[in-house]
Write a protein that holds these residues in place. Structure first.
Motif, PDB file in Angstrom:
ATOM      1  N   GLU A   1       0.816  -1.223   0.000  1.00 55.88           N
ATOM      2  CA  GLU A   1       0.000   0.000   0.000  1.00 55.88           C
ATOM      3  C   GLU A   1       0.848   1.271   0.000  1.00 55.88           C
ATOM      4  OE1 GLU A   1      -2.598  -0.046   3.434  1.00 55.88           O
ATOM      5  OE2 GLU A   1      -3.360   1.969   3.002  1.00 55.88           O
ATOM      6  N   LEU A   2       2.031   1.210   0.620  1.00 58.56           N
ATOM      7  CA  LEU A   2       2.846   2.427   0.754  1.00 58.56           C
ATOM      8  C   LEU A   2       3.782   2.661  -0.435  1.00 58.56           C
ATOM      9  CD1 LEU A   2       3.771   4.831   2.506  1.00 58.56           C
ATOM     10  CD2 LEU A   2       5.337   3.306   3.691  1.00 58.56           C
ATOM     11  N   THR A   3       3.872   1.706  -1.356  1.00 59.18           N
ATOM     12  CA  THR A   3       4.788   1.908  -2.482  1.00 59.18           C
ATOM     13  C   THR A   3       4.237   2.984  -3.406  1.00 59.18           C
ATOM     14  OG1 THR A   3       3.687   0.245  -3.799  1.00 59.18           O
ATOM     15  CG2 THR A   3       5.593  -0.483  -2.530  1.00 59.18           C
ATOM     16  N   ALA A   4       5.141   3.557  -4.193  1.00 62.74           N
ATOM     17  CA  ALA A   4       4.724   4.572  -5.161  1.00 62.74           C
ATOM     18  C   ALA A   4       4.381   3.905  -6.489  1.00 62.74           C
ATOM     19  CB  ALA A   4       5.840   5.592  -5.327  1.00 62.74           C
ATOM     20  N   VAL A   5       3.742   2.737  -6.403  1.00 63.00           N
ATOM     21  CA  VAL A   5       3.428   1.991  -7.616  1.00 63.00           C
ATOM     22  C   VAL A   5       1.925   1.731  -7.651  1.00 63.00           C
ATOM     23  CG1 VAL A   5       3.826  -0.162  -8.863  1.00 63.00           C
ATOM     24  CG2 VAL A   5       5.684   0.874  -7.562  1.00 63.00           C
ATOM     25  N   GLU A   6       1.310   2.030  -8.785  1.00 59.05           N
ATOM     26  CA  GLU A   6      -0.128   1.892  -8.926  1.00 59.05           C
ATOM     27  C   GLU A   6      -0.443   0.541  -9.594  1.00 59.05           C
ATOM     28  OE1 GLU A   6      -2.713   3.506  -7.819  1.00 59.05           O
ATOM     29  OE2 GLU A   6      -3.896   2.044  -8.936  1.00 59.05           O
ATOM     30  N   PRO A   7      -1.100  -0.373  -8.858  1.00 58.26           N
ATOM     31  CA  PRO A   7      -1.358  -1.708  -9.419  1.00 58.26           C
ATOM     32  C   PRO A   7      -2.059  -1.674 -10.776  1.00 58.26           C
ATOM     33  CG  PRO A   7      -1.836  -1.715  -7.073  1.00 58.26           C
ATOM     34  CD  PRO A   7      -1.516  -0.293  -7.447  1.00 58.26           C
ATOM     35  N   GLU A   8      -3.041  -0.788 -10.944  1.00 59.13           N
ATOM     36  CA  GLU A   8      -3.771  -0.761 -12.226  1.00 59.13           C
ATOM     37  C   GLU A   8      -2.855  -0.335 -13.378  1.00 59.13           C
ATOM     38  OE1 GLU A   8      -6.527  -2.194 -13.176  1.00 59.13           O
ATOM     39  OE2 GLU A   8      -6.433  -2.829 -11.082  1.00 59.13           O
ATOM     40  N   ALA A   9      -1.970   0.629 -13.115  1.00 58.39           N
ATOM     41  CA  ALA A   9      -1.033   1.068 -14.148  1.00 58.39           C
ATOM     42  C   ALA A   9      -0.059  -0.055 -14.481  1.00 58.39           C
ATOM     43  CB  ALA A   9      -0.264   2.303 -13.679  1.00 58.39           C
TER      44      ALA A   9
ATOM     45  N   GLU B   1      11.005   4.895  -5.172  1.00 56.42           N
ATOM     46  CA  GLU B   1      11.269   3.447  -5.244  1.00 56.42           C
ATOM     47  C   GLU B   1      12.706   3.110  -5.631  1.00 56.42           C
ATOM     48  OE1 GLU B   1       9.298   1.233  -4.140  1.00 56.42           O
ATOM     49  OE2 GLU B   1       7.581   2.565  -3.881  1.00 56.42           O
ATOM     50  N   TYR B   2      13.500   4.106  -6.057  1.00 52.35           N
ATOM     51  CA  TYR B   2      14.825   3.799  -6.592  1.00 52.35           C
ATOM     52  C   TYR B   2      15.946   4.287  -5.688  1.00 52.35           C
ATOM     53  CZ  TYR B   2      12.554   2.315 -10.857  1.00 52.35           C
ATOM     54  OH  TYR B   2      11.778   1.631 -11.753  1.00 52.35           O
ATOM     55  N   ASP B   3      16.593   3.332  -5.022  1.00 53.93           N
ATOM     56  CA  ASP B   3      17.781   3.629  -4.220  1.00 53.93           C
ATOM     57  C   ASP B   3      18.921   3.910  -5.196  1.00 53.93           C
ATOM     58  OD1 ASP B   3      19.798   3.735  -2.362  1.00 53.93           O
ATOM     59  OD2 ASP B   3      19.679   1.618  -1.789  1.00 53.93           O
ATOM     60  N   LEU B   4      19.672   4.995  -4.955  1.00 51.95           N
ATOM     61  CA  LEU B   4      20.785   5.332  -5.862  1.00 51.95           C
ATOM     62  C   LEU B   4      22.137   5.007  -5.242  1.00 51.95           C
ATOM     63  CD1 LEU B   4      19.521   8.845  -7.053  1.00 51.95           C
ATOM     64  CD2 LEU B   4      19.062   6.600  -8.071  1.00 51.95           C
ATOM     65  N   GLY B   5      22.141   4.755  -3.929  1.00 58.41           N
ATOM     66  CA  GLY B   5      23.403   4.549  -3.220  1.00 58.41           C
ATOM     67  C   GLY B   5      23.720   5.731  -2.309  1.00 58.41           C
TER      68      GLY B   5
END
Lengths: 113, 220
Positions: A35-43, B129-133
């Motif tokens: 739920e907290l990720t910046a990722v949208e399941p539908e997308a 979402e992207y770790d860069l180091g």
């Protein structure tokens, strides 16, 4: 929109696993998007369908688990369902709570023949 | 029918490269920060203003600039005598660890560098979402935005260690409430270190730069 680059990375892992296990046809891929990720399941679903067309992955389904946000109390150890804005442990009332779930972005498993 | 259990992070490869970046930087005594914000919050201006303060503290730093196109930002930084390298991401809305790894040989060629500032692409969603180091993620929000931003983009605020509230000189002319912005940010991430700056008046820049320099030197 980074769902496309996530889909590409996901399919690259799937391709390697298919090769290792000598799987010719992919049936399904199961992933976990917290739920907290910046990722949208539908997308993500849309990108997956667009990306598998005309490839050996065509026809495969994408199954998405959506784990809810969880808090973990640093004082009494209780893990509980919460919202981002609620920082009090329902067990002991302490407010030293860390995120204990809901930030997953994992590939769980795949099926194929 | 075969079922194969995989159980790994989708971005495992990015995380691996980020860990390599982190190790290479730390071996050479370079502390890296990743600056993120919506487009126009003042990331580049903040870096320009920090330059004089960090120079006064004797801290050498280099900047890696992420943008979709062009080298306008790296040119702006170079005008202050700071080495800057532009990474153009093309259509990608964020920097990833792989792109940053290609900039490291350039970073290590610069002499007397203690700090690497990575300015991410202006975006409040994808960079989370992207770790860069990096060792520290610095979120910049401005008084020209809403004070409810932390509640609307929690992932990026939750992934940050420091928050710079910029353009405070504009606050009296907008409905932005700095107190509310602070409260909202701390609701999402109680561990955030919060600073208030104005790149136009210079207010708060010194305090922020001294804090950063302290962390960079303490970390060694």
């Amino acid at each position: 929109m980074h769902e496309m680059s996530i889909t590409r990375t996901l399919l690259e892992t799937v391709r390697q696993e298919m090769e290792k296990a000598d799987i010719k046809t992919l049936r399904s891929v199961r992933i976990r998007v917290g739920e907290l990720t910046a990722v949208e399941p539908e997308a993500l679903r849309f990108c997956f369908e667009a990306s598998v067309k005309g490839t050996p992955f065509e026809g495969a389904s994408l199954e998405i688990e959506e784990p809810p946000l969880k808090g973990g109390c640093l004082t009494c150890g209780l893990v509980f369902g919460t919202t981002l804005f609620e920082r009090t442990c329902p067990g002991c009332g302490d407010s030293s709570v860390e995120i204990a779930g809901g930030n997953e972005l994992d590939i769980v498993s795949m099926e194929g023949v | 029918m075969h079922e194969i259990l995989i159980e790994e992070k989708i971005l495992a490869r990015n995380d691996e490269i980020a860990a390599q970046n982190r190790k290479a930087l730390s071996e050479r005594g370079v502390y890296a920060i990743n600056i993120v914000s919506a487009p126009g919050a003042g990331k580049t201006s903040l870096i320009e203003k920090m330059a004089a303060e960090l120079k006064a503290l004797g801290m050498g730093f280099a900047v890696v600039e992420g943008d979709l196109e062009g080298d306008l930002d790296s040119k702006r930084i170079e005008r202050h005598g700071i080495p800057a390298l532009q990474i153009t991401t093309g259509r990608a809305c964020h920097l990833d660890a792989h792109q940053v790894s290609h900039s490291l040989p350039w970073v290590f060629e610069q002499s007397g560098i203690e700090l690497l500032v990575i300015e991410n692409v202006g975006n409040m969603v994808c960079p989370a979402e992207y770790d860069l180091g990096e060792e520290m993620t610095v979120m910049v929000m401005s008084a020209a935005e809403g004070d409810d931003k932390p509640l609307k983009y929690p992932a990026i605020f939750s992934a940050s260690e420091a928050l710079v509230i910029n353009k405070t000189d504009l606050a009296p002319h907008t409905d932005f409430d700095i107190g509310k912005a602070r409260l909202n940010a701390l609701k999402v991430n109680p561990n955030l270190k919060i600073f208030e700056t104005s790149c136009r008046t210079g207010a708060g820049i010194g305090e922020w730069a001294r804090y950063l320099a302290g962390v960079v030197r303490h970390d060694k």
